[in-house]
Write a protein that holds these residues in place. Sequence first.
Motif, PDB file in Angstrom:
ATOM      1  N   ARG A  16       0.946  -1.129  -0.109  1.00 57.74           N
ATOM      2  CA  ARG A  16      -0.065   0.216   0.018  1.00 57.74           C
ATOM      3  C   ARG A  16       0.798   1.303  -0.020  1.00 57.74           C
ATOM      4  O   ARG A  16       1.869   1.313   0.531  1.00 57.74           O
ATOM      5  N   SER A  33      -4.442   6.715   1.675  1.00 58.19           N
ATOM      6  CA  SER A  33      -3.609   5.566   1.294  1.00 58.19           C
ATOM      7  C   SER A  33      -4.331   4.998   0.052  1.00 58.19           C
ATOM      8  O   SER A  33      -5.319   5.233  -0.426  1.00 58.19           O
ATOM      9  N   SER A  34      -3.509   4.159  -0.993  1.00 61.60           N
ATOM     10  CA  SER A  34      -4.159   3.569  -1.976  1.00 61.60           C
ATOM     11  C   SER A  34      -3.140   2.344  -2.024  1.00 61.60           C
ATOM     12  O   SER A  34      -2.219   2.018  -1.598  1.00 61.60           O
ATOM     13  N   THR A  35      -4.148   1.333  -2.943  1.00 63.06           N
ATOM     14  CA  THR A  35      -3.454   0.028  -3.264  1.00 63.06           C
ATOM     15  C   THR A  35      -2.624   0.477  -4.403  1.00 63.06           C
ATOM     16  O   THR A  35      -2.750   1.259  -5.160  1.00 63.06           O
ATOM     17  N   ILE A 500       4.363  -0.810   3.815  1.00 66.08           N
ATOM     18  CA  ILE A 500       3.734   0.550   3.701  1.00 66.08           C
ATOM     19  C   ILE A 500       4.588   1.735   3.399  1.00 66.08           C
ATOM     20  O   ILE A 500       5.618   2.094   4.360  1.00 66.08           O
TER      21      ILE A 500
END
Length: 509
Positions: A16, A33-35, A500
């Motif tokens: 992520r 946040s983003s995948t 992360i």
Amino acid sequence: MSAAHCFSSVSTSRWRVSLGRQNLEGSNPNEESSTVAEIVLHPAYDSVTSNNDIALLRLSSPVQFTDYIRPVCLAAGDSVFNSGTDSWVTGWGAVQEGEPLPFPETLQEVEVPVLGNRQCNCLNGVGTITDNMICAGLLAGGKDSCQGDSGGPMVNQQGSVWVQSGIVSFGYGCARPNLPGVYARVSNYQSWINSHIKSDKPGFVQFSSSGLDADNSYTCPGLPPPPVTAPGSIESAKSSVCGKASMNSHAAGDRGLVPGGIWPWMVSLYKNGVYTCGGTLISKNFVLTSAQCFSTSNPDEREWRVLLGPRLVNGTEEFVMTRGVKRIKLSGFMSSNIALLKLTKRASTGHFIQPVCMDISKARSFPVGTRCWVAGRDMGSRSGETHKADSGLRGIETQVASCGTGSDPDNICTYAMNLQKGDQGGPLFCKSDSSWFQVAVVSTSGNKSVRSDLQVFAKASRFSSFLKETVDDMPSPAAAATGNAAGFSISLLLCLAVPIISLFLVSGC
């Protein structure tokens, strides 16, 4: 954008991306946040030498910009970062060797000056630092990136704009005296980055440094002589030399992919990040190619990049240098036209980059039976596909043949070859005395013959007047030279232990 060594695979399932984050622990009210939809590693990344240590992550959805989430501008291919240029590095890495960032693990910054590649090579071991790297740090030590900062940015301020010049890559320990940190040089990857971003492309900014770079005169045992541009100097003397191929070991009958340095005048022309044509370096300022590479008579120079110094590394191709295009000039003949591209910055010559000679005086003779070569891109059997970075440079040997009675003296014939799309704009070149001369420019839609066993080319010497009027630094033939290269092992900086990461955005600058 991050470092390739942070990723053991291109699987996106465990990753992520966190944006607008200040602390690794505790509250982050401005965080998004983003995948990750795709991880793209540079195809020529070498985990042993850390060359081409760059990766791109495509987010699953577009990011909304805020006061805490903004894209960084990227250093364009012609950027210059003189030794001493003020830089900033940010990250959540260790605050010193063996000492992790204390709770709540707040984002850190450190100010370090650029250290020139020549001096950095001497300090880290000659051969360790490639042109695809940039160094920064204090000779006294005490300030540096460290374990956990990998993939993060080194940025420089130009006016009101922040420009990313480096990606944290590797180093020997952290902040040790005379051991500066090493970063991937972002400016060398403009074409590669653009080739993977189809819309909302990054903002590339040409960073400039004023004055002379003291690193140009730095030397140590084993380091090649520095380029000097004063009258009568090494560099000005080399500017008059052409047709050398000091690493050429090709034997008669060789064909197929060739290693770097065999044909050091070969270049690749990219339009908007996509391979379009081959070409040749004919002086430090000019590249020669086919006019058929351009769809209009007034092409936009801003769309084009020139990649010089092709070489194979672990079976994939990389380039020593990239240059922008300042001007494109097409010859005005009725047919078989050529094009000259003036580079935005002079090419630096070496074993992998040398200009080919041009017979503009028409004094050279290449009689029937002379061994010649065509060199171009290996496009494989995938007709219509764009060039892949690891396809490589290929060579085809042929011989000068008789064109028959009544033939045009401005043409030269060879035995037929299986020319492909990737050969367009490349050279037909032959050796005369001890130097290599470009005899013709390959045009895959032309160069035909009524006889199936012949290939007909328009001689490059046909364009002598055009070449003389346009190229003001045409080099002269000289004898070949030899040289050696060395490689060294290095230690990588560690990536963050948790999957992360916080990355600087590169789109929308």
